[in-house]
Design a protein around this motif. Structure first.
Motif, PDB file in Angstrom:
ATOM      1  N   UNK A 151       0.840  -1.179   0.000  1.00 36.70           N
ATOM      2  CA  UNK A 151       0.000   0.000   0.000  1.00 36.70           C
ATOM      3  C   UNK A 151       0.890   1.248   0.000  1.00 36.70           C
ATOM      4  N   UNK A 152       0.450   2.351  -0.605  1.00 34.62           N
ATOM      5  CA  UNK A 152       1.281   3.563  -0.564  1.00 34.62           C
ATOM      6  C   UNK A 152       1.543   4.067   0.858  1.00 34.62           C
ATOM      7  N   UNK A 153       0.629   3.781   1.785  1.00 43.70           N
ATOM      8  CA  UNK A 153       0.790   4.191   3.184  1.00 43.70           C
ATOM      9  C   UNK A 153       1.070   2.945   4.007  1.00 43.70           C
ATOM     10  N   UNK A 154       2.285   2.835   4.551  1.00 45.05           N
ATOM     11  CA  UNK A 154       2.669   1.626   5.285  1.00 45.05           C
ATOM     12  C   UNK A 154       3.050   1.959   6.719  1.00 45.05           C
TER      13      UNK A 154
ATOM     14  N   UNK B   1     -26.960 -12.546  -4.292  1.00 49.43           N
ATOM     15  CA  UNK B   1     -26.516 -11.571  -3.297  1.00 49.43           C
ATOM     16  C   UNK B   1     -24.999 -11.507  -3.216  1.00 49.43           C
ATOM     17  N   UNK B   2     -24.513 -10.425  -2.693  1.00 48.20           N
ATOM     18  CA  UNK B   2     -23.083 -10.181  -2.590  1.00 48.20           C
ATOM     19  C   UNK B   2     -22.652 -10.508  -1.166  1.00 48.20           C
ATOM     20  N   UNK B   3     -21.467 -11.086  -1.002  1.00 53.54           N
ATOM     21  CA  UNK B   3     -21.000 -11.400   0.350  1.00 53.54           C
ATOM     22  C   UNK B   3     -20.355 -10.169   0.986  1.00 53.54           C
ATOM     23  N   UNK B   4     -20.241 -10.221   2.293  1.00 54.38           N
ATOM     24  CA  UNK B   4     -19.610  -9.141   3.057  1.00 54.38           C
ATOM     25  C   UNK B   4     -18.175  -8.900   2.581  1.00 54.38           C
ATOM     26  N   UNK B   5     -17.468  -9.982   2.257  1.00 55.87           N
ATOM     27  CA  UNK B   5     -16.078  -9.841   1.800  1.00 55.87           C
ATOM     28  C   UNK B   5     -16.030  -9.079   0.468  1.00 55.87           C
ATOM     29  N   UNK B   6     -16.985  -9.406  -0.405  1.00 51.48           N
ATOM     30  CA  UNK B   6     -17.003  -8.714  -1.696  1.00 51.48           C
ATOM     31  C   UNK B   6     -17.295  -7.225  -1.535  1.00 51.48           C
ATOM     32  N   UNK B   7     -18.194  -6.905  -0.577  1.00 48.48           N
ATOM     33  CA  UNK B   7     -18.488  -5.491  -0.327  1.00 48.48           C
ATOM     34  C   UNK B   7     -17.230  -4.774   0.145  1.00 48.48           C
ATOM     35  N   UNK B   8     -16.508  -5.384   1.097  1.00 45.32           N
ATOM     36  CA  UNK B   8     -15.261  -4.776   1.568  1.00 45.32           C
ATOM     37  C   UNK B   8     -14.299  -4.546   0.408  1.00 45.32           C
ATOM     38  N   UNK B   9     -14.218  -5.529  -0.475  1.00 45.12           N
ATOM     39  CA  UNK B   9     -13.275  -5.422  -1.592  1.00 45.12           C
ATOM     40  C   UNK B   9     -13.677  -4.283  -2.528  1.00 45.12           C
ATOM     41  N   UNK B  10     -14.973  -4.192  -2.827  1.00 45.40           N
ATOM     42  CA  UNK B  10     -15.446  -3.113  -3.710  1.00 45.40           C
ATOM     43  C   UNK B  10     -15.172  -1.753  -3.077  1.00 45.40           C
ATOM     44  N   UNK B  16      -9.285   3.317  -2.890  1.00 45.61           N
ATOM     45  CA  UNK B  16      -7.916   3.377  -3.411  1.00 45.61           C
ATOM     46  C   UNK B  16      -7.884   4.252  -4.665  1.00 45.61           C
ATOM     47  N   UNK B  17      -8.802   4.019  -5.571  1.00 40.44           N
ATOM     48  CA  UNK B  17      -8.878   4.823  -6.786  1.00 40.44           C
ATOM     49  C   UNK B  17      -9.121   6.293  -6.442  1.00 40.44           C
ATOM     50  N   UNK B  18     -10.015   6.527  -5.474  1.00 43.61           N
ATOM     51  CA  UNK B  18     -10.303   7.897  -5.035  1.00 43.61           C
ATOM     52  C   UNK B  18      -9.018   8.584  -4.579  1.00 43.61           C
ATOM     53  N   UNK B  19      -8.161   7.828  -3.885  1.00 45.67           N
ATOM     54  CA  UNK B  19      -6.929   8.412  -3.341  1.00 45.67           C
ATOM     55  C   UNK B  19      -5.866   8.613  -4.408  1.00 45.67           C
ATOM     56  N   UNK B  20      -6.084   8.003  -5.588  1.00 41.67           N
ATOM     57  CA  UNK B  20      -5.112   8.148  -6.673  1.00 41.67           C
ATOM     58  C   UNK B  20      -5.498   9.342  -7.549  1.00 41.67           C
ATOM     59  N   UNK B  21      -5.590  10.502  -6.933  1.00 39.85           N
ATOM     60  CA  UNK B  21      -5.952  11.729  -7.639  1.00 39.85           C
ATOM     61  C   UNK B  21      -7.304  11.553  -8.342  1.00 39.85           C
ATOM     62  N   UNK B  22      -8.146  10.725  -7.765  1.00 40.53           N
ATOM     63  CA  UNK B  22      -9.495  10.429  -8.216  1.00 40.53           C
ATOM     64  C   UNK B  22      -9.597   9.517  -9.444  1.00 40.53           C
ATOM     65  N   UNK B  23      -8.663   9.640 -10.396  1.00 41.51           N
ATOM     66  CA  UNK B  23      -8.832   8.905 -11.643  1.00 41.51           C
ATOM     67  C   UNK B  23      -7.702   7.922 -11.941  1.00 41.51           C
ATOM     68  N   UNK B  24      -6.677   7.911 -11.087  1.00 40.62           N
ATOM     69  CA  UNK B  24      -5.615   6.918 -11.275  1.00 40.62           C
ATOM     70  C   UNK B  24      -4.798   7.064 -12.539  1.00 40.62           C
TER      71      UNK B  24
END
Ligand SMILES: [K+]
Ligand SMILES: [K+]
Ligand SMILES: [K+]
Lengths: 196, 196, 196
Positions: A151-154, B1-10, B16-24
């Protein structure tokens, strides 16, 4: 399956954590809270061409980031302290005396780096606690490696019991991920327990 | 239905994308990475009443944003380059020579604009590649329209094969969404492939 | 159960709102949009040790945040207006004349505060509308309490019909959450309807 309410709860908790400086841990090395960089020993700040200000083609000045950049949260590409080579030192006066428990290094994500490489990122580094600024050799608090593919933040947790309290912490970068000319430190955070 | 793990992943991937200047996508027009605005030809910067600094009722100065604002990520309302009328030009020296593949224009969301209108946003614009700063007419890279009802951050892909590499890119705003007095550009990003 | 598409939609809407200054409401007290702090009456700015700039051990200056900090979105720890005691006043000239409908106070989350306490946060406060700056007593717009255990960003809706329009709004902090020496205001936002 997960209910709609549970999804909202997961999303809200994730955004709350995101808004808490991403990791939800107090940063005692934050400049706006009162921390400062005292000394970078003999590290030579590298004059990257960041923020070349020019108007109508006439360059006005080349701004290079000072070591203070590592105590400031803005980590847009270029807002780092770049020093020549792969070994650099910074002594930080924390915003208050604490018992250190962890440190965090930030770098930009690969997706925001040309050619997707972060070769200028720090690799191996050591953290020391200092009792006074002129002290040559501090007390070893930990020996870590910033992972190129992580991750970028470690965050790195210090081991050991009965760690005393410190107001001064030294960061020593020992190597980088391959850049032949300079190393960039975007942010260095120090976490711990405040004195009673 | 979607599992809890999948929700966390999404959720995690979205943050992460948001933190990459929004558009990566790497922005070669970012000031902190070394880009600069060379020239705004004859565009007249519009003196909006942004950041009137006054103490105890005495106005100290009226700050108007310089064209540099378009290369800076802070896009809080007012942190834009405002030019008089609806046609404006800016020549940007990129942080490195690239083969341009796309550009991005940012504006504030409607919800943060009084009366929910973004009439001062750019509408039609053209992007040119320049070989040297004094060049009158560059090579056309694309002709686009910033959509009034689209996302605040809109990316436009350049067409064409064998685009050469450029270090200078010109942005020409041709019209806005109806504001009679001025046009505001919050951010202009340039994406592409770095030279080997 | 919720479908994958619904999860994406929930996540995207949450991130969009997050990007809209967190709450999706126009802030007429935002400095970058043209608002300013006119007057802090007799409040005494408290010299916290924020951003002590020192190089090689020599302190250069102690920067204390001015009241302007409350009109600026950067709310990293320390980026607040700190005044001595628990009562403080600030008169804000809004970016335009509006019919006020709500105000928002921001503070840092507990997780970013040493010992997880926000004792320096405002508690009871009053909001007035003023017709001119020298006016001693404005028109009461509302009387609120910032909750110690609530969200870091709290919005308070003004009651009453037929509220006139104002260009000047006064914030009066009446008490804090227990800090014996000072009170910190991170951000004060004013929402409403712009005049036709
Ligand atoms: K930084
Ligand atoms: K901007
Ligand atoms: K602030």
């Amino acid at each position: 399956g997960v209910s709609r309410e549970e999804v909202y709860e997961i999303v809200n908790r994730a955004l709350q954590r995101y808004s808490e400086d991403r990791i939800g841990m107090v940063d005692y090395a934050l400049e706006s809270s009162g921390a400062s960089v005292l000394n970078t020993r003999c590290s030579e700040t590298y004059e990257t061409k960041t923020a070349l200000l020019s108007l109508f083609g006439v360059p006005l000045w080349y701004q290079s980031q000072s070591p203070r950049a590592i105590l400031q949260p803005d980590s847009n590409p270029g807002n780092c302290w770049a020093f020549r080579g792969s070994q650099g030192y910074a002594v930080v006066r924390l915003s208050s005396r604490i018992r250190p428990t962890a440190v965090t290094l930030d770098h930009i994500p690969r997706s925001l780096s040309p050619k997707s490489t972060i070769s200028s990122a720090p690799k191996d580094f050591i953290v020391y606690g200092l009792d006074e600024e002129t002290q040559k050799e501090g007390v070893l608090l930990g020996n870590f490696t910033y992972k190129q593919d992580g991750d970028p933040i470690q965050t790195f947790h210090l081991k050991g019991e009965n760690i005393p309290t410190y107001e001064l912490v030294e960061l020593r970068i020992q190597s980088n991920w391959g850049h032949p000319e300079y190393t960039c430190v975007y942010r260095f955070r120090v976490h711990g327990e405040a004195e009673m």
